[in-house]
Scaffold this motif. Sequence first.
Motif, PDB file in Angstrom:
ATOM      1  N   ARG A 347       0.828  -1.205   0.000  1.00 12.48           N
ATOM      2  CA  ARG A 347       0.000   0.000   0.000  1.00 12.48           C
ATOM      3  C   ARG A 347       0.868   1.263   0.000  1.00 12.48           C
ATOM      4  O   ARG A 347       0.567   2.256  -0.660  1.00 12.48           O
ATOM      5  CB  ARG A 347      -0.919  -0.033   1.235  1.00 12.48           C
ATOM      6  CG  ARG A 347      -1.976   1.035   1.239  1.00 12.48           C
ATOM      7  CD  ARG A 347      -2.846   0.923  -0.024  1.00 12.48           C
ATOM      8  NE  ARG A 347      -3.671   2.107  -0.181  1.00 12.48           N
ATOM      9  CZ  ARG A 347      -4.906   2.223   0.309  1.00 12.48           C
ATOM     10  NH1 ARG A 347      -5.465   1.213   0.950  1.00 12.48           N
ATOM     11  NH2 ARG A 347      -5.576   3.335   0.135  1.00 12.48           N
ATOM     12  N   LEU A 348       1.985   1.181   0.731  1.00  5.17           N
ATOM     13  CA  LEU A 348       2.891   2.339   0.772  1.00  5.17           C
ATOM     14  C   LEU A 348       3.508   2.576  -0.602  1.00  5.17           C
ATOM     15  O   LEU A 348       3.662   3.717  -1.049  1.00  5.17           O
ATOM     16  CB  LEU A 348       3.980   2.120   1.839  1.00  5.17           C
ATOM     17  CG  LEU A 348       4.979   3.266   2.019  1.00  5.17           C
ATOM     18  CD1 LEU A 348       4.274   4.596   2.313  1.00  5.17           C
ATOM     19  CD2 LEU A 348       5.966   2.955   3.144  1.00  5.17           C
ATOM     20  N   GLU A 349       3.823   1.488  -1.299  1.00  9.65           N
ATOM     21  CA  GLU A 349       4.403   1.647  -2.637  1.00  9.65           C
ATOM     22  C   GLU A 349       3.388   2.285  -3.596  1.00  9.65           C
ATOM     23  O   GLU A 349       3.732   3.168  -4.391  1.00  9.65           O
ATOM     24  CB  GLU A 349       4.881   0.280  -3.161  1.00  9.65           C
ATOM     25  CG  GLU A 349       5.657   0.346  -4.470  1.00  9.65           C
ATOM     26  CD  GLU A 349       6.869   1.300  -4.437  1.00  9.65           C
ATOM     27  OE1 GLU A 349       7.462   1.504  -3.364  1.00  9.65           O
ATOM     28  OE2 GLU A 349       7.176   1.865  -5.508  1.00  9.65           O
ATOM     29  N   THR A 350       2.129   1.873  -3.477  1.00 10.07           N
ATOM     30  CA  THR A 350       1.074   2.497  -4.298  1.00 10.07           C
ATOM     31  C   THR A 350       0.985   3.994  -3.990  1.00 10.07           C
ATOM     32  O   THR A 350       0.832   4.833  -4.875  1.00 10.07           O
ATOM     33  CB  THR A 350      -0.289   1.826  -3.995  1.00 10.07           C
ATOM     34  OG1 THR A 350      -0.145   0.431  -4.178  1.00 10.07           O
ATOM     35  CG2 THR A 350      -1.387   2.355  -4.893  1.00 10.07           C
ATOM     36  N   GLU A 351       1.095   4.298  -2.703  1.00  5.39           N
ATOM     37  CA  GLU A 351       1.029   5.699  -2.278  1.00  5.39           C
ATOM     38  C   GLU A 351       2.215   6.500  -2.827  1.00  5.39           C
ATOM     39  O   GLU A 351       2.073   7.657  -3.226  1.00  5.39           O
ATOM     40  CB  GLU A 351       0.978   5.752  -0.740  1.00  5.39           C
ATOM     41  CG  GLU A 351       1.000   7.135  -0.148  1.00  5.39           C
ATOM     42  CD  GLU A 351      -0.197   7.998  -0.543  1.00  5.39           C
ATOM     43  OE1 GLU A 351      -1.151   7.482  -1.154  1.00  5.39           O
ATOM     44  OE2 GLU A 351      -0.147   9.216  -0.263  1.00  5.39           O
ATOM     45  N   ARG A 352       3.394   5.871  -2.851  1.00  3.25           N
ATOM     46  CA  ARG A 352       4.574   6.568  -3.418  1.00  3.25           C
ATOM     47  C   ARG A 352       4.326   6.922  -4.881  1.00  3.25           C
ATOM     48  O   ARG A 352       4.652   8.008  -5.336  1.00  3.25           O
ATOM     49  CB  ARG A 352       5.822   5.680  -3.312  1.00  3.25           C
ATOM     50  CG  ARG A 352       6.336   5.486  -1.908  1.00  3.25           C
ATOM     51  CD  ARG A 352       7.690   4.762  -1.930  1.00  3.25           C
ATOM     52  NE  ARG A 352       8.114   4.420  -0.592  1.00  3.25           N
ATOM     53  CZ  ARG A 352       8.151   3.191  -0.083  1.00  3.25           C
ATOM     54  NH1 ARG A 352       7.824   2.154  -0.840  1.00  3.25           N
ATOM     55  NH2 ARG A 352       8.538   2.987   1.152  1.00  3.25           N
ATOM     56  N   GLN A 353       3.727   5.971  -5.599  1.00  2.00           N
ATOM     57  CA  GLN A 353       3.469   6.224  -7.021  1.00  2.00           C
ATOM     58  C   GLN A 353       2.456   7.368  -7.177  1.00  2.00           C
ATOM     59  O   GLN A 353       2.599   8.221  -8.056  1.00  2.00           O
ATOM     60  CB  GLN A 353       2.940   4.953  -7.728  1.00  2.00           C
ATOM     61  CG  GLN A 353       3.880   3.749  -7.651  1.00  2.00           C
ATOM     62  CD  GLN A 353       5.237   3.982  -8.337  1.00  2.00           C
ATOM     63  OE1 GLN A 353       5.358   4.785  -9.255  1.00  2.00           O
ATOM     64  NE2 GLN A 353       6.274   3.277  -7.866  1.00  2.00           N
TER      65      GLN A 353
END
Length: 435
Positions: A347-353
């Motif tokens: 989820r954090l990686e999605t947020e980074r994108q």
Amino acid sequence: MSSQRRPSADARESDYRILHEADLRDYLAGVPEVAARLGGSPASWSISEVGDGNLNLVFIVKGAGGGVAVKQALPYVRLVGESWPLPLSRSHYEYLALTHQARLAPGLVPVVLHHNEGLALVVMELLEPHIIMRKGLVGGTTYPRFDEDVTTFLARTLFFSSDLAVTAAEKKDGIAAFAGNHALCKITEDLIFTDPYRVAEQNRWTEPWLDATAAAFRGDLDLHVAISRLKLKFLNAPEALIHGDLHTGSIMVTAGETKVIDPEFAFYGPMGFDIGAVIANLLMAYLASDGHERSPGERRAFEAWVLETVESVWTEFSRKFLELWRSEAKGDAYPVTLFEGEAGAARLETERQAYMAGLFEDTVGFAAAKIVRRILGLAHNIDFELIEDPKRRAVCEARSLRLARAMMVEAVSFGSIGAVTKAARDVRDWRPDFA
Ligand code: SR1
Ligand code: MG
């Protein structure tokens, strides 16, 4: 950053004098580390004032052992004269930014050898044989090292001064340390985000060819909303310590080295303003290029390199910034305890994108604003100004304004940097009515 103090106005008023060649020689002779670097006797040093920027004096001093560059702030805007006073404290902020950037992005800014707050003076290493990048671009020179270096500079200075990397207390200390630089911010707020879109005494453009476009920009409410949103972001988004004036006149280059100079506009502002500045200035170099052609197509390889560089500025910046975020996120934003386990990491990686998509949209908008100000505002650039035939210059400028308007008003529709370079390529085929 926490130990930094505001410059003392009292010390400044009593100590300051504008240095001329003889005073500078005497002054530098009294600074042991500078005198040692120059070598020989002070009488043998050559001193020339070479400043061609809008604000300051810049001296090149050379001795038997080496050289230095000396920058002194004037108490007014050099471009306009004494009728436009400007605080000397900008030298303090420049010094603060240079030393901070040197820690965050080693090797990518000039080394500061000496600073005198009262004289508003900074002595730096002499960058030789580097030239101002804008001059090289006008001449059609490519810089193979540039994208690698500038994206490292951008990613490291922006990431490491943001809430992703520092604690809330450190960040607030940083904001406070630069908050007094508001006179320089005000120049940007007026000259970039306001004046080109209204009647302002200092505006100028290539007349008569751009008269209609200038008038259209003054009456275009979609554009006025878009520039006002960008201005609001510039005013109220202290995301990171930004350079604040990162055009190609603030970058010195050789084929193998890049140095970012002149951070006197530095403050905590939106990251996209710096990234957009680099992209805007490359786009202007591209769109001005056929105005510098002596035979059709002679600058094609250069132009292809410029557009490739526009693309890699964004893609490499983005890659490096994300890499830092994944490995060096020690700040108070996005607490690790809220993103535990596999699901949390994903989820954090999605947020980074998503964050990068927002930053890209800001970058496109700010880049557009930086283009418009160079064509309809007070301070122009040699990319266009050195195109001798004014009608030919106006064609290049009209194309740039057309691209900039689309980037500003339809920023969301530019979903990728490839869409920006495609639009730049397409607008080169467009001929304004007057052409
Ligand atoms: C009045 S100063 C005009 C411009 O010069 C500087 O380089 C900044 O870009 C500023 O907006
Ligand atoms: Mg400057």
